[in-house]
Scaffold this active site. Structure first.
Site, mmCIF file in Angstrom:
data_model
loop_
_atom_site.group_PDB
_atom_site.id
_atom_site.type_symbol
_atom_site.label_atom_id
_atom_site.label_comp_id
_atom_site.label_asym_id
_atom_site.label_seq_id
_atom_site.Cartn_x
_atom_site.Cartn_y
_atom_site.Cartn_z
ATOM 1 N N GLU A 17 0.859 -1.195 0.000
ATOM 2 C CA GLU A 17 0.000 0.000 0.000
ATOM 3 C C GLU A 17 0.891 1.239 0.000
ATOM 4 O O GLU A 17 1.840 1.322 0.786
ATOM 5 C CB GLU A 17 -0.909 0.025 1.235
ATOM 6 C CG GLU A 17 -1.781 1.294 1.260
ATOM 7 C CD GLU A 17 -2.626 1.412 2.517
ATOM 8 O OE1 GLU A 17 -3.592 0.652 2.646
ATOM 9 O OE2 GLU A 17 -2.306 2.271 3.362
ATOM 10 N N HIS A 77 -8.012 3.016 -3.823
ATOM 11 C CA HIS A 77 -8.967 3.165 -2.716
ATOM 12 C C HIS A 77 -9.978 4.249 -3.110
ATOM 13 O O HIS A 77 -9.621 5.239 -3.751
ATOM 14 C CB HIS A 77 -8.257 3.601 -1.439
ATOM 15 C CG HIS A 77 -7.257 2.609 -0.910
ATOM 16 N ND1 HIS A 77 -6.942 2.510 0.426
ATOM 17 C CD2 HIS A 77 -6.505 1.668 -1.523
ATOM 18 C CE1 HIS A 77 -6.037 1.558 0.601
ATOM 19 N NE2 HIS A 77 -5.749 1.040 -0.574
ATOM 20 N N ARG A 107 -15.927 3.243 3.228
ATOM 21 C CA ARG A 107 -16.748 4.351 3.684
ATOM 22 C C ARG A 107 -15.872 5.574 3.929
ATOM 23 O O ARG A 107 -16.212 6.684 3.561
ATOM 24 C CB ARG A 107 -17.474 3.973 4.988
ATOM 25 C CG ARG A 107 -18.486 5.015 5.415
ATOM 26 C CD ARG A 107 -18.889 4.872 6.863
ATOM 27 N NE ARG A 107 -17.789 5.207 7.759
ATOM 28 C CZ ARG A 107 -17.844 5.111 9.072
ATOM 29 N NH1 ARG A 107 -18.945 4.658 9.644
ATOM 30 N NH2 ARG A 107 -16.814 5.436 9.823
ATOM 31 N N ASP A 109 -13.156 7.456 7.072
ATOM 32 C CA ASP A 109 -13.336 7.880 8.471
ATOM 33 C C ASP A 109 -14.109 9.190 8.522
ATOM 34 O O ASP A 109 -14.037 10.006 7.611
ATOM 35 C CB ASP A 109 -11.971 8.046 9.144
ATOM 36 C CG ASP A 109 -11.460 6.712 9.654
ATOM 37 O OD1 ASP A 109 -12.279 5.899 10.135
ATOM 38 O OD2 ASP A 109 -10.238 6.479 9.556
ATOM 39 N N HIS A 147 -14.354 -3.294 14.043
ATOM 40 C CA HIS A 147 -14.405 -1.845 13.776
ATOM 41 C C HIS A 147 -14.901 -1.142 15.044
ATOM 42 O O HIS A 147 -15.842 -1.619 15.696
ATOM 43 C CB HIS A 147 -15.350 -1.553 12.603
ATOM 44 C CG HIS A 147 -15.289 -0.132 12.151
ATOM 45 N ND1 HIS A 147 -16.057 0.857 12.727
ATOM 46 C CD2 HIS A 147 -14.531 0.483 11.208
ATOM 47 C CE1 HIS A 147 -15.774 2.024 12.143
ATOM 48 N NE2 HIS A 147 -14.861 1.826 11.215
ATOM 49 N N GLN A 174 -7.485 -4.294 8.378
ATOM 50 C CA GLN A 174 -6.834 -3.219 9.131
ATOM 51 C C GLN A 174 -5.550 -3.809 9.716
ATOM 52 O O GLN A 174 -5.449 -5.032 9.929
ATOM 53 C CB GLN A 174 -7.792 -2.767 10.248
ATOM 54 C CG GLN A 174 -7.256 -1.732 11.212
ATOM 55 C CD GLN A 174 -6.968 -0.425 10.523
ATOM 56 O OE1 GLN A 174 -6.011 -0.338 9.755
ATOM 57 N NE2 GLN A 174 -7.770 0.596 10.812
#
Ligand code: FAD
Length: 290
Positions: A17, A77, A107, A109, A147, A174
């Site tokens: 990433e 992303h 979604r 943050d 989460h 994550q």
């Protein structure tokens, strides 16, 4: 190639990433970083984006370099928490023009003070929208430690199912530092009948700034072994770099031994870290994928 197809070919997928540089950054530096990462032949490289679609143009630009110039598959992303349908359509057009077919539907943050989307409440809403707007391959985020907004790990996995029903075909976790959290999470997925491949997200803690940021932002649990490492080497950059790489290598070796379908390495745009860890586990990966 679609990332879901990669999982049909490979027993363990290896990817990185990266994050887009600031708009004022010198693109030649970014280019050099991406070229060095491409030399390591990852299966794909993902590019993060800012919440609210603010970073999407830069995300598309970096994804285009990764795909068209460096011939590595990009995964872009895409967040939706502050986006309208029109914003997402615009981002999809930019990503398509950049040659992107793989999208990590997120979604995003919550940004204090920013107006939240009336069109998208969850990543599953975005996944369904993107699925209906082109032949994209969709990934999604998942959380071995649950989460923070979910009432329980079971509820978290029930919501994850909605993402998969909306068209997500593979998951990236994550970051986490205790592999047992990942194994317990995989058990919950099994129980819930979720069978899509899951890549473990591994963040090598190699710099004081990463330590501060990671602990602050992700809220990840710190096992004694890594707390001791941080306490001992926080002000000793060379030792922290070496110990952080050793910890991540050990974590990855255990995950691959346990049959994880892939590792997504949060390389923080640092080719040295990517090169060293890739070198440490390359024989293991080659053996698994033989
Ligand atoms: P969701 O899947 O929508 O989940 C958020 C919460 O809502 C969870 O509690 C979930 O259980 C619940 N939920 C989900 N669907 C439903 C439903 N249908 N009904 C009821 N409840 C539901 N952020 C960025 O801004 N940019 C990035 O590039 C970025 N990359 C990331 C990459 C990875 C691999 C990961 C793990 C996270 C990334 N994030 C990024 C952070 C992410 O945006 C946040 O963790 C965010 O808080 C949740 O995003 P999500 O896509 O998991 O949301």
């Amino acid at each position: 190639m679609k990332i879901s197809e990669l999982f049909n070919i490979k027993k363990a997928v290896w990817s990185f990433e990266v994050f887009p540089p600031k708009p004022t950054a010198d693109m030649s530096v970014v280019h050099k970083t991406l070229a060095e990462l491409a030399e390591l032949s990852p299966d794909y490289v993902s590019v993060t984006c800012g919440a609210g679609g603010t970073g999407n143009r830069r995300t598309a630009e970096i994804a285009r370099i990764i795909g068209s110039e460096l011939k590595i598959e990009p995964l872009a992303h895409l967040t939706c928490i502050n986006s309208s349908k029109e914003d997402v359509e615009k981002s999809l057009a930019e990503l398509t023009e950049a040659g992107v077919t793989n999208i990590l539907t997120l979604r995003g943050d919550r940004v204090p003070g920013a107006e939240e989307s009336k069109d998208f409440k969850h990543a599953s809403d975005l996944a369904a929208f993107v699925r209906a707007h082109g032949d994209f391959d969709l990934g999604g985020a998942c959380y071995p430690e649950c989460h923070p907004e979910s009432a329980s790990p079971e509820e978290d996995v029930e919501n994850l199912k909605k993402k998969i029903d909306a068209g997500v075909t593979h998951l990236n976790t994550q970051l986490f530092f205790d592999n047992d959290d990942f194994y317990r999470f995989c058990d919950r997925l099994d129980k819930a009948g979720i069978t899509v491949p899951v890549q473990a997200g591994i963040m090598p803690l190699v710099k004081k700034s990463h330590v501060d940021r990671t602990i602050g932002l992700s809220g990840a649990k710190l096992p004694g072994k890594i707390s001791r490492m941080i306490a001992r080497f926080y002000d000793d950059p060379d030792s922290l770099m070496a110990a952080g790489i050793a910890y991540a290598t050990d974590q990855i070796t255990d995950l691959l031994s346990a049959g994880a379908r892939g590792i997504h390495l949060y390389v923080m745009n640092n080719p040295y870290v990517a090169r060293t860890i890739t070198g440490n586990v390359s024989s293991i990966l080659a053996g698994i994928n033989r």
